[in-house]
Motif scaffolding. Structure first.
Motif, mmCIF file in Angstrom:
data_model
loop_
_atom_site.group_PDB
_atom_site.id
_atom_site.type_symbol
_atom_site.label_atom_id
_atom_site.label_comp_id
_atom_site.label_asym_id
_atom_site.label_seq_id
_atom_site.Cartn_x
_atom_site.Cartn_y
_atom_site.Cartn_z
ATOM 1 N N THR A 25 0.851 -1.190 0.000
ATOM 2 C CA THR A 25 0.000 0.000 0.000
ATOM 3 C C THR A 25 0.890 1.244 0.000
ATOM 4 O O THR A 25 2.081 1.168 0.321
ATOM 5 C CB THR A 25 -0.872 0.050 1.269
ATOM 6 N N GLU A 26 0.276 2.356 -0.321
ATOM 7 C CA GLU A 26 1.039 3.604 -0.365
ATOM 8 C C GLU A 26 1.606 3.922 1.023
ATOM 9 O O GLU A 26 2.764 4.325 1.169
ATOM 10 C CB GLU A 26 0.128 4.742 -0.846
ATOM 11 N N THR A 27 0.778 3.701 2.070
ATOM 12 C CA THR A 27 1.240 3.958 3.449
ATOM 13 C C THR A 27 2.447 3.103 3.792
ATOM 14 O O THR A 27 3.435 3.579 4.353
ATOM 15 C CB THR A 27 0.104 3.653 4.447
ATOM 16 N N LEU A 28 2.369 1.848 3.414
ATOM 17 C CA LEU A 28 3.466 0.942 3.739
ATOM 18 C C LEU A 28 4.750 1.376 3.042
ATOM 19 O O LEU A 28 5.837 1.365 3.631
ATOM 20 C CB LEU A 28 3.074 -0.476 3.315
ATOM 21 N N ARG A 29 4.614 1.757 1.777
ATOM 22 C CA ARG A 29 5.770 2.236 1.016
ATOM 23 C C ARG A 29 6.377 3.445 1.728
ATOM 24 O O ARG A 29 7.596 3.541 1.886
ATOM 25 C CB ARG A 29 5.294 2.605 -0.399
ATOM 26 N N GLU A 30 5.523 4.384 2.158
ATOM 27 C CA GLU A 30 6.012 5.579 2.868
ATOM 28 C C GLU A 30 6.712 5.180 4.166
ATOM 29 O O GLU A 30 7.758 5.711 4.512
ATOM 30 C CB GLU A 30 4.848 6.516 3.204
ATOM 31 N N TRP A 31 6.088 4.259 4.893
ATOM 32 C CA TRP A 31 6.674 3.825 6.177
ATOM 33 C C TRP A 31 8.041 3.183 5.963
ATOM 34 O O TRP A 31 8.956 3.357 6.768
ATOM 35 C CB TRP A 31 5.733 2.813 6.857
ATOM 36 N N PHE A 32 8.132 2.397 4.891
ATOM 37 C CA PHE A 32 9.414 1.740 4.613
ATOM 38 C C PHE A 32 10.490 2.780 4.306
ATOM 39 O O PHE A 32 11.598 2.734 4.864
ATOM 40 C CB PHE A 32 9.259 0.774 3.435
ATOM 41 N N GLU A 61 15.117 5.929 6.117
ATOM 42 C CA GLU A 61 15.685 7.247 6.417
ATOM 43 C C GLU A 61 16.100 7.330 7.896
ATOM 44 O O GLU A 61 17.169 7.836 8.231
ATOM 45 C CB GLU A 61 14.633 8.323 6.099
ATOM 46 N N ALA A 62 15.251 6.794 8.765
ATOM 47 C CA ALA A 62 15.579 6.791 10.199
ATOM 48 C C ALA A 62 16.820 5.939 10.464
ATOM 49 O O ALA A 62 17.675 6.298 11.285
ATOM 50 C CB ALA A 62 14.385 6.262 11.007
ATOM 51 N N ARG A 63 16.914 4.800 9.781
ATOM 52 C CA ARG A 63 18.105 3.941 9.913
ATOM 53 C C ARG A 63 19.355 4.719 9.538
ATOM 54 O O ARG A 63 20.353 4.733 10.288
ATOM 55 C CB ARG A 63 17.955 2.713 8.995
ATOM 56 N N LYS A 64 19.286 5.412 8.375
ATOM 57 C CA LYS A 64 20.478 6.148 7.912
ATOM 58 C C LYS A 64 20.810 7.302 8.860
ATOM 59 O O LYS A 64 21.983 7.576 9.136
ATOM 60 C CB LYS A 64 20.247 6.666 6.490
ATOM 61 N N ALA A 65 19.786 7.991 9.347
ATOM 62 C CA ALA A 65 20.013 9.112 10.268
ATOM 63 C C ALA A 65 20.669 8.625 11.549
ATOM 64 O O ALA A 65 21.605 9.242 12.075
ATOM 65 C CB ALA A 65 18.697 9.826 10.568
ATOM 66 N N ALA A 66 20.192 7.485 12.066
ATOM 67 C CA ALA A 66 20.784 6.935 13.290
ATOM 68 C C ALA A 66 22.221 6.500 13.026
ATOM 69 O O ALA A 66 23.122 6.778 13.816
ATOM 70 C CB ALA A 66 19.938 5.768 13.802
ATOM 71 N N ALA A 101 18.108 10.699 16.901
ATOM 72 C CA ALA A 101 18.201 10.897 15.444
ATOM 73 C C ALA A 101 17.116 10.108 14.724
ATOM 74 O O ALA A 101 16.521 10.600 13.748
ATOM 75 C CB ALA A 101 19.593 10.489 14.957
ATOM 76 N N ALA A 102 16.845 8.899 15.200
ATOM 77 C CA ALA A 102 15.774 8.101 14.582
ATOM 78 C C ALA A 102 14.407 8.695 14.902
ATOM 79 O O ALA A 102 13.554 8.835 14.016
ATOM 80 C CB ALA A 102 15.854 6.650 15.064
ATOM 81 N N CYS A 103 14.211 9.090 16.171
ATOM 82 C CA CYS A 103 12.920 9.688 16.570
ATOM 83 C C CYS A 103 12.628 10.948 15.760
ATOM 84 O O CYS A 103 11.483 11.194 15.350
ATOM 85 C CB CYS A 103 12.925 10.022 18.063
ATOM 86 N N ASP A 104 13.679 11.765 15.541
ATOM 87 C CA ASP A 104 13.494 13.016 14.792
ATOM 88 C C ASP A 104 12.849 12.754 13.434
ATOM 89 O O ASP A 104 11.927 13.459 13.020
ATOM 90 C CB ASP A 104 14.847 13.714 14.579
ATOM 91 N N VAL A 105 13.360 11.742 12.735
ATOM 92 C CA VAL A 105 12.848 11.453 11.391
ATOM 93 C C VAL A 105 11.356 11.117 11.458
ATOM 94 O O VAL A 105 10.544 11.641 10.685
ATOM 95 C CB VAL A 105 13.629 10.274 10.761
ATOM 96 N N TYR A 106 10.985 10.267 12.393
ATOM 97 C CA TYR A 106 9.578 9.862 12.502
ATOM 98 C C TYR A 106 8.695 11.028 12.937
ATOM 99 O O TYR A 106 7.621 11.261 12.382
ATOM 100 C CB TYR A 106 9.427 8.701 13.489
ATOM 101 N N GLU A 107 9.147 11.761 13.956
ATOM 102 C CA GLU A 107 8.304 12.850 14.465
ATOM 103 C C GLU A 107 8.163 13.971 13.430
ATOM 104 O O GLU A 107 7.087 14.557 13.299
ATOM 105 C CB GLU A 107 8.870 13.381 15.788
ATOM 106 N N ASP A 108 9.246 14.234 12.673
ATOM 107 C CA ASP A 108 9.157 15.248 11.610
ATOM 108 C C ASP A 108 8.110 14.863 10.574
ATOM 109 O O ASP A 108 7.518 15.720 9.926
ATOM 110 C CB ASP A 108 10.518 15.416 10.922
ATOM 111 N N ALA A 109 7.879 13.561 10.430
ATOM 112 C CA ALA A 109 6.877 13.094 9.463
ATOM 113 C C ALA A 109 5.499 12.971 10.115
ATOM 114 O O ALA A 109 4.547 12.494 9.487
ATOM 115 C CB ALA A 109 7.306 11.756 8.875
ATOM 116 N N GLY A 110 5.402 13.404 11.385
ATOM 117 C CA GLY A 110 4.104 13.401 12.062
ATOM 118 C C GLY A 110 3.705 12.070 12.662
ATOM 119 O O GLY A 110 2.535 11.868 13.010
ATOM 120 N N LEU A 111 4.665 11.147 12.813
ATOM 121 C CA LEU A 111 4.334 9.836 13.370
ATOM 122 C C LEU A 111 4.703 9.766 14.847
ATOM 123 O O LEU A 111 5.688 10.365 15.290
ATOM 124 C CB LEU A 111 5.059 8.744 12.582
#
Lengths: 389, 389
Positions: free
Chosen positions: A263-270, A275-280, A296-306
């Motif tokens: 699904t589109e959501t899953l693709r985005e989550w992946f 991105e979070a992996r690379k940032a960490a 660093a990982a949290c930042d990526v997720y929270e910036d995306a509103g998750l």
């Protein structure tokens, strides 16, 4: 090359003469300090003079040959039985261990937090002072790997990659019937993929207690092993953490696959999780805290509103675990890559494994295993990161 | 069918309100009482009102679904971190567990002897009374298997027999070159036979941490796993103790083989050991002590003029271990078939495994797995006892 145990002298401080363990060889701290493995509990005492073992008659000969010990004492079965009959099992054991300590001039010991209470109470009743080492000194020493230990982990990760490839190949070559993966006409199950992983690992000289092959809603629970038929167009989280049977060191890796169309959501989550992996990973280096890497990982997720546990400690969906952990003789050990993670040092072997979970979407996790170096890190993982098969 | 935990009420006595565990899911007592498995330590408290779990947020959802618990409490990571920062790791954990106990009206607990000292000291500092249960009540309950548990063990022993057959077949089909067993032109090693055992067990749904395939002098040490090329005309001790990956119950079996021609002494030792096995089995039944069963095996050896630990507590050759042990979620558990072994009960699953050891002769061990019944025992082992291949 033996690890350097002199940091234990600091853990002894001025109120302990010995660092005491009472555990069987499956306890990694026992195995690390004693260099010995036995199926029943035995006793190891570190003093500034050396490492001293107390073992049953059954283990005596092997311990003298195989253990890291400067001295090995044979526990008298009769004496032990007599003390246990007289004082009770736990207190009797403590009394026997107290005699052994006295022979080494030790009457005050530091012990790890998970030292058995029964032995401790028995020691205290026998006049030995027992103090919990809150610094968990052996765990701290274990967290910094020698070059040889890093090679043990690397070898296990190579085996792990072959197991992951076997799992991926099963998923990729599956046919799809009514949305369910099939192989040779039967539904392809989590259990069958785990079996293939296990067989591959045994051939590679590794063993594992379990692995995770979790699809759909199962995958939304980070520790669900998964069960039953696997489905197309849904995420399959494959998390493998084998132990090399020779060295006992572990590896750890996770990949997430979709057979079919995500699904589109899953693709985005992946993509976000990668991105979070690379940032960490970018944050990893000596002197950086595990907390900063987790941030660093949290930042990526929270910036995306998750949601993350950092933004909402009670979150049940989103990024609901820490970013990683040390790996060695235990699959979970120091250092923590979590809010309370301390400063990293060269030789730390850690996972970086951000992920997102929601029963309505499934789960996504991507996990690499890296070693901290003098100027950053080396990724011990050589497996591609690709979602769609 | 759940085990009957009411014997724990007696273990609580009049000075404890709860029976407390703090261990991860690899601890069999934790697994048995909680019905739950998790890779990091969690807390289980039995009270006469029910079974109560305290788990991390990561395990909360899965625990509510899978555990045997009447209530599951989610540990607040923030609260935990705060207490640990304030009080230290062990004491902080004790304080958090004390709060959980207070919520269940518990301020005095009994714990098993191997309960972690750090948590215990933390609980005591928080005003909770902690007493070691010298009766080891959960281990005693675990020692008597339900019909379902016996079937779990039986299934594991069937898998074990297929693994033993695979090992025997490798030995039997080996060629002999200069006294060394060969297969496909290469020396046949202990390691290669263990690999074949592991692959067979994985296919059968079992796993194992290790097994013993020990030849010659290696076999003279009961816990030596063995290594290197196997030799003709010498005893090869094969001891396999797999765990069913689904149920987590173990099996256990040992056979001793010679490819070629055994020495006269070895042949005598084998026949004597089989006699000791039969004598011990004949003694097994409800109301008979583990000590009496052990004595039956010792009698056979001592009558033949061979040393045992009973005749000489310091013996290093001869029959130098106990006759057996309970088998279940642990491969070594109660009851003991040893000098201090207590009265057997229907439902006890035990090994009978006499053996003789001497570096100059090698080792011989024959091990069956049986369940104690109302009128004797049922042998769960259907594998022939034959020395020469």
């Amino acid at each position: 090359m033996d690890p350097d145990f002199t940091p234990l002298d600091a853990a002894l401080g001025d109120d302990a003469d010995g660092y005491l363990l009472d555990a069987d060889g499956t306890d990694s701290t026992q195995r690390y300090l004693s260099g010995f493995d036995a199926p029943d509990p035995f006793v190891t005492c570190y003093t500034p003079d050396g490492i001293h073992l107390l073992v049953s008659g059954l283990e005596y000969g092997r311990a003298r040959k195989a253990a890291r010990a400067d001295t090995v004492t044979r526990l008298s079965a009769d004496d032990y039985r007599e003390r246990v009959n007289e004082l009770g099992r736990a207190t009797g054991r403590g009394a026997v261990v107290a005699d052994f300590l006295a022979d080494h001039g030790v009457d005050r010991v530091a012990v790890p937090g998970r030292f058995p209470l029964g032995t401790a109470d028995g020691l205290r009743e026998s006049g030995v002072a027992v103090r919990v080492d809150e610094s968990d000194a052996i765990a701290e020493i274990r967290a910094v790997k020698t070059a040889e230990e890093v090679e043990h982990v690397r070898r296990a990760q190579r085996a792990n990659e072959r197991a992951m490839a076997a799992a991926e190949s099963l998923l990729e070559s599956a046919s799809v019937v009514d949305g369910v993966l099939h192989r040779d006409g039967d539904p392809l199950t989590s259990e069958a993929v785990r079996r293939e992983i296990e067989l591959t690992l045994v051939r590679e000289g590794c063993a594992l207690d379990e692995s995770i092959v979790a699809c759909g809603a199962d995958a939304a629970d980070p520790h669900d092993r998964g069960s039953g038929p696997l489905r197309a167009d849904e995420p399959v989280v494959v998390d493998i953490f084998p132990r090399d049977t020779e060295t006992r060191y572990h590896a750890d890796m996770t990949r997430t696959f979709v057979k079919g169309t995500p699904t589109e959501t899953l693709r985005e989550w992946f993509d976000l999780t990668d991105e979070a992996r690379k940032a960490a990973l970018d944050a990893v280096g000596p002197g950086v805290t595990g907390g900063a890497v987790h941030d660093a990982a949290c930042d990526v997720y929270e910036d995306a509103g998750l949601p993350t546990l950092r933004s909402d400690p009670d979150a049940e969906t989103g990024f609901i675990h820490s970013t990683g952990h040390g790996v060695g003789l235990d699959v979970h050990e120091l250092p923590r890559i979590a809010p309370d993670g301390s400063e990293l040092e060269p030789g730390n072997v850690i996972t970086i494994e951000p992920g997102l979970y929601d029963p309505d979407v499934g789960g996504v996790r991507i996990e690499d295993l890296v070693v901290v170096t003098e100027d950053g890190y080396e990724n011990l993982t050589e497996y591609p990161v690709e979602l769609v098969l």
